[in-house]
Write an enzyme that holds these catalytic residues in place. Structure first.
Site, mmCIF file in Angstrom:
data_model
loop_
_atom_site.group_PDB
_atom_site.id
_atom_site.type_symbol
_atom_site.label_atom_id
_atom_site.label_comp_id
_atom_site.label_asym_id
_atom_site.label_seq_id
_atom_site.Cartn_x
_atom_site.Cartn_y
_atom_site.Cartn_z
ATOM 1 N N CYS A 71 21.775 -34.364 -32.548
ATOM 2 C CA CYS A 71 22.948 -35.229 -32.427
ATOM 3 C C CYS A 71 23.660 -34.926 -31.119
ATOM 4 O O CYS A 71 23.810 -33.770 -30.725
ATOM 5 C CB CYS A 71 23.866 -35.082 -33.638
ATOM 6 S SG CYS A 71 25.340 -34.121 -33.369
ATOM 7 N N GLU A 72 24.048 -35.971 -30.434
ATOM 8 C CA GLU A 72 24.618 -35.773 -29.102
ATOM 9 C C GLU A 72 26.055 -35.255 -29.150
ATOM 10 O O GLU A 72 26.587 -34.834 -28.132
ATOM 11 C CB GLU A 72 24.547 -37.068 -28.290
ATOM 12 C CG GLU A 72 25.444 -38.179 -28.775
ATOM 13 C CD GLU A 72 25.264 -39.443 -27.941
ATOM 14 O OE1 GLU A 72 24.240 -39.570 -27.258
ATOM 15 O OE2 GLU A 72 26.175 -40.290 -27.978
ATOM 16 N N HIS A 73 26.659 -35.283 -30.300
ATOM 17 C CA HIS A 73 28.043 -34.812 -30.393
ATOM 18 C C HIS A 73 28.130 -33.300 -30.580
ATOM 19 O O HIS A 73 29.091 -32.678 -30.156
ATOM 20 C CB HIS A 73 28.766 -35.497 -31.556
ATOM 21 C CG HIS A 73 28.790 -36.982 -31.437
ATOM 22 N ND1 HIS A 73 28.523 -37.832 -32.480
ATOM 23 C CD2 HIS A 73 29.032 -37.768 -30.362
ATOM 24 C CE1 HIS A 73 28.610 -39.082 -32.051
ATOM 25 N NE2 HIS A 73 28.905 -39.068 -30.792
ATOM 26 N N HIS A 74 27.130 -32.720 -31.248
ATOM 27 C CA HIS A 74 27.189 -31.298 -31.557
ATOM 28 C C HIS A 74 25.947 -30.526 -31.122
ATOM 29 O O HIS A 74 25.902 -29.308 -31.288
ATOM 30 C CB HIS A 74 27.368 -31.095 -33.078
ATOM 31 C CG HIS A 74 28.583 -31.761 -33.636
ATOM 32 N ND1 HIS A 74 28.553 -33.017 -34.193
ATOM 33 C CD2 HIS A 74 29.869 -31.347 -33.700
ATOM 34 C CE1 HIS A 74 29.773 -33.348 -34.588
ATOM 35 N NE2 HIS A 74 30.587 -32.359 -34.296
ATOM 36 N N GLN A 112 22.102 -41.604 -34.627
ATOM 37 C CA GLN A 112 21.093 -42.246 -35.481
ATOM 38 C C GLN A 112 21.058 -43.760 -35.296
ATOM 39 O O GLN A 112 19.989 -44.373 -35.282
ATOM 40 C CB GLN A 112 21.384 -41.888 -36.941
ATOM 41 C CG GLN A 112 20.322 -42.399 -37.911
ATOM 42 C CD GLN A 112 20.595 -41.975 -39.338
ATOM 43 O OE1 GLN A 112 21.202 -40.931 -39.580
ATOM 44 N NE2 GLN A 112 20.161 -42.776 -40.291
ATOM 45 N N HIS A 140 22.108 -34.791 -41.513
ATOM 46 C CA HIS A 140 22.754 -34.320 -40.282
ATOM 47 C C HIS A 140 23.304 -32.917 -40.479
ATOM 48 O O HIS A 140 24.254 -32.717 -41.223
ATOM 49 C CB HIS A 140 23.896 -35.269 -39.892
ATOM 50 C CG HIS A 140 23.401 -36.595 -39.416
ATOM 51 N ND1 HIS A 140 23.475 -36.985 -38.103
ATOM 52 C CD2 HIS A 140 22.777 -37.592 -40.075
ATOM 53 C CE1 HIS A 140 22.931 -38.188 -37.981
ATOM 54 N NE2 HIS A 140 22.499 -38.579 -39.155
ATOM 55 N N CYS A 142 24.915 -31.194 -38.423
ATOM 56 C CA CYS A 142 26.267 -31.028 -37.871
ATOM 57 C C CYS A 142 27.310 -31.292 -38.940
ATOM 58 O O CYS A 142 28.444 -30.848 -38.833
ATOM 59 C CB CYS A 142 26.485 -31.935 -36.660
ATOM 60 S SG CYS A 142 26.427 -33.687 -37.035
#
Ligand SMILES: [Zn+2]
Length: 201
Positions: A71-74, A112, A140, A142
């Site tokens: 995931c690009e956020h975490h 996703q 996920h 995260c």
């Protein structure tokens, strides 16, 4: 990158020189290069020689394709199953290439919803089918590891294009054939899902 990882370990309060961590920067770099190798992949190269002209217009389904992404956020993993279907008009893709296509888009920093759309759009562009459907079910880390939104750490996204969007029976046939683990009564559009990974701290 190895220096960055050593600094990261120190920032986390670790001693990067202790025995167990000595080779960690090298291993982490190697792992991250592999997990993001989709950036260097060329879709045309992947599909090279695997697009065939045929007279076939029944639904083609490849289901339960395992994928792993970050995931690009975490920068934490999300992973699960991807199901792909399309109805050819003049061209088909060699079946073994569809999981490769999923790898191209999963081995990057992702959300996703975007990954789901990219897989569908690529099949649309490369084969001009009557329709394309992609459903992704993923857990996920995260969310589950951090204990937030536990109830939503499993997310389902879909992209329905062409006849899968226009024709409810075609769509239901596909959904019936893949028999989602989760309930599919309220399948969400990728653009509306938004919950796959919460973009907060
Ligand atoms: Zn995340």
């Amino acid at each position: 990158m190895e220096d960055l990882i050593r600094n990261l370990l120190a920032e986390l309060g670790e001693d990067p020189t202790r025995e167990g961590l000595l080779n960690t920067p090298k291993r982490v770099e190697k792992a991250l290069r592999f997990l993001t190798s989709g950036y260097d992949a060329d879709v045309d190269h992947v599909l090279n020689g695997a697009l065939f002209t045929v007279e076939y217009s029944e639904m083609v389904i490849v289901k339960d394709i395992d994928f792993y992404s970050l995931c690009e956020h975490h920068l934490l993993p999300f992973f699960g199953k991807c199901h792909v279907a399309y109805i050819p008009s003049t061209k088909v893709i060699g079946l073994s290439k569809i999981p490769r296509l999923v790898d191209v888009f999963s081995r990057r920093l992702q959300v996703q919803e975007r990954m789901t759309n990219q897989i569908a759009q690529t099949i649309l562009e490369k084969t001009s089918p009557l329709g394309v459907a992609v459903v992704v079910e993923a857990t996920h880390l995260c969310m589950s590891m951090r204990g937030v939104q536990k109830q939503n750490s499993f997310a389902v996204t879909s992209a329905m294009l062409g006849s899968f969007r226009a024709n409810a029976r075609t769509r239901m046939e596909f959904l019936e054939l893949i028999k989602l683990r989760s309930s599919i009564s309220g399948l969400r559009e990728p653009s509306a899902a938004g919950m796959a990974c919460i973009d907060e701290e």
